[in-house]
Structure formats: C-alpha cells, structure tokens
Scaffold this active site. Structure first.
Site, PDB file in Angstrom:
ATOM      1  CD  GLU A   1      -8.611   0.917   8.370  1.00  0.00           C
ATOM      2  OE1 GLU A   1      -8.552  -0.087   9.120  1.00  0.00           O
ATOM      3  OE2 GLU A   1      -8.041   1.984   8.641  1.00  0.00           O
TER       4      GLU A   1
ATOM      5  CG  ASP B   1      -8.600  -1.733  12.325  1.00  0.00           C
ATOM      6  OD1 ASP B   1      -7.648  -2.378  11.831  1.00  0.00           O
ATOM      7  OD2 ASP B   1      -9.124  -0.757  11.766  1.00  0.00           O
TER       8      ASP B   1
ATOM      9  CG  ASP C   1      -0.301  -0.481   2.489  1.00  0.00           C
ATOM     10  OD1 ASP C   1       0.945  -0.495   2.555  1.00  0.00           O
ATOM     11  OD2 ASP C   1      -1.018  -0.842   3.430  1.00  0.00           O
TER      12      ASP C   1
ATOM     13  CG  HIS D   1      -5.898  -2.512   9.000  1.00  0.00           C
ATOM     14  ND1 HIS D   1      -6.083  -1.459   9.867  1.00  0.00           N
ATOM     15  CD2 HIS D   1      -4.612  -2.430   8.602  1.00  0.00           C
ATOM     16  CE1 HIS D   1      -4.957  -0.778   9.979  1.00  0.00           C
ATOM     17  NE2 HIS D   1      -4.037  -1.351   9.235  1.00  0.00           N
TER      18      HIS D   1
HETATM   19  C1  GLP Z   1      -0.554   0.149   8.488  1.00  0.00           C
HETATM   20  C2  GLP Z   1      -0.128  -0.670   7.284  1.00  0.00           C
HETATM   21  C3  GLP Z   1      -0.267  -2.159   7.559  1.00  0.00           C
HETATM   22  C4  GLP Z   1       0.450  -2.501   8.860  1.00  0.00           C
HETATM   23  C5  GLP Z   1      -0.180  -1.719  10.008  1.00  0.00           C
HETATM   24  C6  GLP Z   1       0.423  -2.026  11.348  1.00  0.00           C
HETATM   25  O1  GLP Z   1      -1.920   0.222   8.600  1.00  0.00           O
HETATM   26  N1  GLP Z   1      -0.923  -0.341   6.137  1.00  0.00           N
HETATM   27  O2  GLP Z   1       0.285  -2.885   6.481  1.00  0.00           O
HETATM   28  O3  GLP Z   1       0.347  -3.880   9.101  1.00  0.00           O
HETATM   29  O4  GLP Z   1      -0.005  -0.341   9.712  1.00  0.00           O
HETATM   30  O5  GLP Z   1       1.587  -1.286  11.551  1.00  0.00           O
HETATM   31  P1  GLP Z   1       2.582  -1.518  12.749  1.00  0.00           P
HETATM   32  O6  GLP Z   1       3.429  -2.676  12.360  1.00  0.00           O
HETATM   33  O7  GLP Z   1       3.385  -0.248  12.819  1.00  0.00           O
HETATM   34  O8  GLP Z   1       1.796  -1.783  13.972  1.00  0.00           O
END
Ligand code: GLP
Length: 259
Positions: free
Chosen positions: A143, A136, A67, A138
C-alpha cells in the site's frame, strides 16, 4: 517499461498469456510469480487454453503467489490459495506441490515470510512475475507508504483497498475483508527477471498513470517498476487513458511485439 495498449481487456489478456506461454516453452522449469484479483482471470483462461491445445506444459513449473490474507485458511473460498486453485491450477497441468501461497494461518507470520523469501531464492528467483494493480497504485498488497525496497512481510490494508476488494469478493461485505495480509515486498517483486502487469478499466487510470509516468514514489508502489528493465504493462484503452505518451508507447510496444 513497455506499455501495450489494447482496445479490449480480452485482447490484452491474450497477448499477456502469449508472453507467459512463450516463457514456459523456452524454459519448462520456469519459476512463475502469480497474482490474484479479477484482472488476471482472462489471462489465466488463455494460459489454460494453450495447455489444452498441448502448446505448452506446466508440469515442471514452480510458482509463488504474491500474497494471502492473514487469518484465512487456504480452504476458505475467499482465500488467495482457493482462488488460484479454482482459477488456474485446476485448469493447467501444474503439480500442486510446486505451487506456493503464503500461509495466512501461520503461527509465526515473520517466520513464514522469511521462509517464503528463502524458498524463492533457493528456486533461483522468479523468472516471470504476473501482477495486477490496485486502484491506489499498489502491487501485491504494498500500500501507499511502503518502502520500495520492502521484503515479504505482514502488511496492513488501506480502507480503499478493503472497499475495492469487498466489491468483487466477500459478497460485498467490507467487514469480512481481513485488514492484514502477508505480501511479497516491492523489493522482492522487482527482483523478478521479467514482469507482466495487467490493468483494465477506468478505475485503474490513475494507478497506471502513477505507475508509468508518475515520479517513483512509495505513494504508488507500482512506480518502482520504472527501474525494472524488462517490465511489460498490458492495459486496455480505458486504463491507459491518462498516459501522456500513450500513442508512442502503443506504437513502440506493438513494434517490439511484431503486431
Ligand atoms: C488485491 C491484490 C493485488 C491485485 C489487486 C487488484 O489488492 N493483492 O495483487 O492486483 O487486488 O485486484 P483486481 O484485479 O480485482 O482489480
């Protein structure tokens, strides 16, 4: 779905990196799906160590990231392209021309997403997809309320994701976090031949519970992975805490991995 429960995130990251290294050794032309966020950083460091030790080479590997924020140039220090360059691509011997991240500045976002899907298909599909998980539940930026069959598209972030992301990035400034992103869809992700998801810390307890033991629902898009037949969840004790069958999963996955 195999759940590998480790005492620490360091241990889990090492094991996950070994799985990626093994894949690239087996097929030097592996197509990787890559993730951003704080979670995969330790694993990326371990992957880089293996390259430095000449155990593996990424010279022929191609990658597609999950993304990117809409409105951020790849040179912006909070963009996911920038993150990947700094946290992985500069540390391994991958050719930058073989790395792909959605263009958040594309004039026609729909076209950009459709082209991304076509590129992945033309490369033969993703062999191994790395994933983190949002608090959450995702995956990528899919989402709650996103179809489990969704394809790469422009998506809208929830206030809780904006808050989570501001805490670690954007110097805590929620107002600076873009509200939209381009994201691989849940359906796109589930087509990867193998999936490695990392989840660490108490903040991910509910997400991991929903992903592994919850009903398969668009309210927790990671739960779609339950239908995947080669999906590995690497977590630490804190993230695994709410799993009813935690001990069983840990024993089963450790046995399969020969630990
Ligand atoms: C964002 C990214 C996800 C990632 C999530 C969790 O939403 N789009 O791909 O898994 O963050 O991030 P973190 O690893 O910093 O908790």
């Amino acid at each position: 779905m195999e759940v590998v429960v480790c005492k620490t995130k360091e241990e889990a990251s090492k094991l996950a990196a070994e799985m990626v290294t093994a894949q690239v050794k087996k097929n030097p032309k592996t197509v990787l799906g890559l993730a951003t966020g704080a979670t995969p950083v330790l694993m990326y460091n371990e992957m880089a160590k293996a390259v430095k030790a000449k155990k593996v080479s990424y010279k022929q590997v191609k990658s597609w990231n999950l993304d990117e924020y809409v409105g951020l140039a790849g040179t912006h220090d909070q963009s996911y392209r920038y993150f990947m360059n700094e946290n992985l691509f500069k540390k391994i011997d991958i050719q930058i021309k073989n790395t792909h991240v959605l263009n958040g500045l594309a004039k026609d976002l729909e076209k950009e997403c459709a082209a991304y899907e076509r590129q992945i298909k033309a490369a033969g599909g993703i062999d191994l997809q790395v994933l983190g998980i949002g608090s959450d539940g995702h995956i990528a930026f899919n989402e709650p309320g996103t179809s489990l069959k969704s394809r790469t598209s422009c998506v809208y972030l929830t206030p809780s994701t904006i808050k989570d992301n501001a805490r670690l990035f954007f110097k805590g400034k929620e107002k600076e976090v873009p509200t939209r992103a381009l994201s691989m869809g849940v359906g796109t992700i589930c087509e990867a031949k193998k999936i490695v998801l990392l989840a660490f810390g108490e903040n991910k307890q509910n997400a991991v519970k929903g992903c592994v033991e919850g009903p398969m629902t668009q309210f927790c898009t990671a739960s779609a992975l339950q239908a995947h037949n080669d999906c590995w969840i690497f977590c630490d004790e804190a993230a695994a805490k709410k799993l009813t069958l935690k001990k069983y999963y840990a024993w089963r996955s450790a046995t399969k991995l020969g630990l």
